[in-house]
Design an enzyme around this catalytic site. Structure first.
Site, PDB file in Angstrom:
ATOM      1  N   GLU A   1       0.871  -1.200   0.042  1.00  0.00           N
ATOM      2  CA  GLU A   1      -0.038  -0.088   0.216  1.00  0.00           C
ATOM      3  C   GLU A   1       0.859   1.256   0.078  1.00  0.00           C
ATOM      4  O   GLU A   1       0.938   2.169   1.089  1.00  0.00           O
ATOM      5  CB  GLU A   1      -1.088  -0.079   1.148  1.00  0.00           C
ATOM      6  CG  GLU A   1      -1.963  -1.239   1.176  1.00  0.00           C
ATOM      7  CD  GLU A   1      -3.096  -0.939   2.209  1.00  0.00           C
ATOM      8  OE1 GLU A   1      -4.032  -1.488   1.874  1.00  0.00           O
ATOM      9  OE2 GLU A   1      -2.979  -0.568   3.308  1.00  0.00           O
TER      10      GLU A   1
ATOM     11  N   GLU B   1      -5.414  -8.258  -1.112  1.00  0.00           N
ATOM     12  CA  GLU B   1      -6.106  -8.119   0.329  1.00  0.00           C
ATOM     13  C   GLU B   1      -7.666  -7.717   0.006  1.00  0.00           C
ATOM     14  O   GLU B   1      -7.890  -7.050  -1.101  1.00  0.00           O
ATOM     15  CB  GLU B   1      -5.686  -7.022   1.112  1.00  0.00           C
ATOM     16  CG  GLU B   1      -4.387  -7.382   1.398  1.00  0.00           C
ATOM     17  CD  GLU B   1      -3.720  -6.051   2.512  1.00  0.00           C
ATOM     18  OE1 GLU B   1      -4.593  -5.410   2.883  1.00  0.00           O
ATOM     19  OE2 GLU B   1      -2.803  -6.012   2.783  1.00  0.00           O
TER      20      GLU B   1
HETATM   21  C1  BG6 Z   1      -4.544  -2.751   4.769  1.00  0.00           C
HETATM   22  C2  BG6 Z   1      -3.153  -3.377   5.257  1.00  0.00           C
HETATM   23  O1  BG6 Z   1      -4.502  -1.529   4.873  1.00  0.00           O
HETATM   24  O2  BG6 Z   1      -5.694  -3.378   5.513  1.00  0.00           O
HETATM   25  C3  BG6 Z   1      -3.279  -4.461   6.284  1.00  0.00           C
HETATM   26  O3  BG6 Z   1      -2.220  -3.729   4.192  1.00  0.00           O
HETATM   27  C4  BG6 Z   1      -4.361  -4.325   7.206  1.00  0.00           C
HETATM   28  O4  BG6 Z   1      -1.840  -4.370   7.006  1.00  0.00           O
HETATM   29  C5  BG6 Z   1      -5.638  -4.213   6.491  1.00  0.00           C
HETATM   30  O5  BG6 Z   1      -4.332  -5.273   8.388  1.00  0.00           O
HETATM   31  C6  BG6 Z   1      -6.819  -4.107   7.180  1.00  0.00           C
HETATM   32  O6  BG6 Z   1      -7.000  -3.158   7.999  1.00  0.00           O
HETATM   33  P1  BG6 Z   1      -7.204  -3.110   9.442  1.00  0.00           P
HETATM   34  O7  BG6 Z   1      -7.265  -1.928  10.095  1.00  0.00           O
HETATM   35  O8  BG6 Z   1      -8.484  -3.859   9.697  1.00  0.00           O
HETATM   36  O9  BG6 Z   1      -6.200  -4.208  10.040  1.00  0.00           O
END
Ligand code: BG6
Length: 477
Positions: A179, A372
């Site tokens: 990211e 993701e």
């Molecule tokens: C992304 C990241 O921003 O979202 C992860 O690459 C992160 O590291 C994921 O965990 C989900 O966000 P959060 O704040 O729910 O953990």
């Protein structure tokens, strides 16, 4: 039709959110270790509050996380049982170079990941490795100001030389920076940036971004030189911006918001600073210091594929203060009245994934990889410790159906899909354990209590069936 035969189904984690073992195996301290849970987390991750070490007043969840440092064999066996074709994980920079600026790497750290990659291979799982997922050795922050300094490019280059050579033949898919656009929104967590009084924050962030972009191009160059089989991707926190209304000003605002993110990928994939970005930097009074050869490096070493995270679409308007806001991945957005939201306020929009896939594919015409996606939710185990997470199954089924449409109906070239936090882990945004994404439940709470035992949730068997049928059977019953 459907997904390609070699479609890479799997799950994703990041070292700092699952490994723990922060002071084991010769590992050095990193920025991601010293971000506490609680109200101080946000000021720390945005570089507004200085926290360069642990103190007694805070709890630091990454220190132990879910203890994957000691349990990785058990965890990879569970991923294999689900039929994973790939496992996305990150390397903790400070395991390989504890301070970041040493000449020689730490053998124990190198061996740790080598064993993991070999274990993956044993099950036919292709590792997908993020070189830096938000982590930066603390020594580089204290001594050089992290990515403010051009010197970081050289230290990162050294890291890349070492890992590409050591893991040649074991790892083929690499992502340079997780990211990368998060540097604008969470500069300490994303790039180790802490702001002193009087700093021109935009100047600092964009100069640091330039260093990362050059480092990313150098990494791509070395990866291809070391092994022509290597495939290198960039990684964007994605999610299309919709105009709040058809008012032309709202439409233009959405274009500009999208460009703020695409700027990074434009450089990494097209190989040059886009005209709109140069104009914007000029308007902001930002002058980027570049070295001779930087522009050629960027031009000649573009990425092989584009990867991204997608949790939600976002909304743009020229009057944001008049409208209700909702939480999102690190930063808030105007609320979309047509969408429901997760318990953390992140709005749920499967069609937005198809729109985002199309936007990115139209723009770059390179293979894409969703690395993701998922639902952070509160899970409540029943008396046998079993979690019936139908809400997660429903979320994932709808998103997979949307990406299938993007492939089948729109012709998007998609390499794979890894769900975020395939095993419960520490939330990056909030530091909570309570915000769970996994197919595997981990017995640990926000305060660090629990046995750390792993238990399969209902979604575990569901995802196994999805993978076994290459995404044909998404039935939720
Ligand atoms: C992304 C990241 O921003 O979202 C992860 O690459 C992160 O590291 C994921 O965990 C989900 O966000 P959060 O704040 O729910 O953990």
């Amino acid at each position: 039709m459907g997904f390609r035969k070699d479609f890479l189904w799997g799950g994703a984690t990041a070292a700092n959110q699952c490994e723990g073992g922060y002071n084991e195996g010769g590992r050095g301290l990193a920025n991601v270790d010293v971000v506490p849970i609680g109200p101080d987390r946000f000021p720390v991750i945005t570089g507004e509050m200085k926290m360069f070490d642990f103190d007694d007043d805070h709890f630091y969840p990454a220190k132990e996380a879910i203890d994957m440092y000691h349990r990785w064999q058990e965890d990879i066996a569970l991923f294999a049982e689900m039929g994973f074709k790939t496992y996305r994980l990150s390397i903790a920079w400070s395991r390989i170079f504890p301070n970041g600026d040493e000449k020689e790497p730490n053998e124990e750290g190198l061996k740790f990941y080598e064993d993991i990659f070999k274990e993956c291979k044993k099950y036919g799982i292709e590792p997908l490795v993020t070189i830096t997922h938000f982590d930066c050795p603390m020594h580089l922050i204290k001594e050089y100001g992290a990515w403010r300094s051009r010197k970081l490019v050289g230290f990162y280059e050294n890291l890349c030389h070492v890992i590409f050579n050591r893991y040649k033949g074991l790892v083929k898919y690499w992502l340079t920076f997780n990211e990368i656009n998060m540097i604008l929104h969470a500069p300490f967590m994303g790039a180790g940036l802490y702001f002193e009084e009087g700093d021109n924050k935009d100047q600092v962030k964009y100069q640091a971004a330039h260093h990362e972009l050059v480092a990313s191009a150098i990494a791509t160059k070395i990866a291809h030189e070391v092994d022509p089989e290597n495939k290198v991707g960039c990684m964007l926190a994605a999610g299309a911006y919709y105009p709040y209304s058809c008012k032309p000003e709202d439409v233009f605002a959405s274009r500009n918001n999208d460009r703020e993110n695409y700027f990074f990928i434009d450089v990494q994939s097209r190989g040059e600073y886009p005209a709109y970005a140069l104009k914007d930097l000029e308007r902001k009074g930002i002058e980027l210091k570049m070295e001779k050869g930087d522009l050629e490096l960027l031009k000649e070493n573009t990425v092989d594929f584009i990867s991204f995270s997608y949790y939600s679409s976002r909304v743009s308007t020229t009057d944001p203060e008049l409208l209700e806001q909702t939480a999102g991945n690190i930063f808030a957005s105007v609320k979309n009245p047509y969408l429901k939201a997760s318990e953390w306020g992140w709005q749920i929009d499967p069609l937005g994934l198809r729109i985002t896939l199309n936007d990115i594919y139209d723009r770059y015409q390179k293979p894409l990889f969703i690395v993701e996606n998922g639902l952070g939710a509160v899970d409540t185990p029943d008396s046998d410790g079993y979690v019936i997470d139908d809400y997660r199954i429903e979320y994932l089924a709808a998103h997979i159906a949307a990406m299938k449409d993007a492939v089948e109906l729109d012709g998007v070239d998609l390499l794979g899909y890894t769900t975020w936090g395939c095993i419960d882990l520490v939330s990056a945004g909030t530091g909570e354990m309570k915000k769970r994404y996994g197919f595997i439940y981990v017995d640990r709470d926000n305060e660090g209590n629990g046995t750390l035992a792993r238990t399969k949730k209902k979604s575990f068997d569901w995802y196994k069936q999805v993978i076994a049928t290459n995404g044909e059977d998404l039935s939720t019953e």
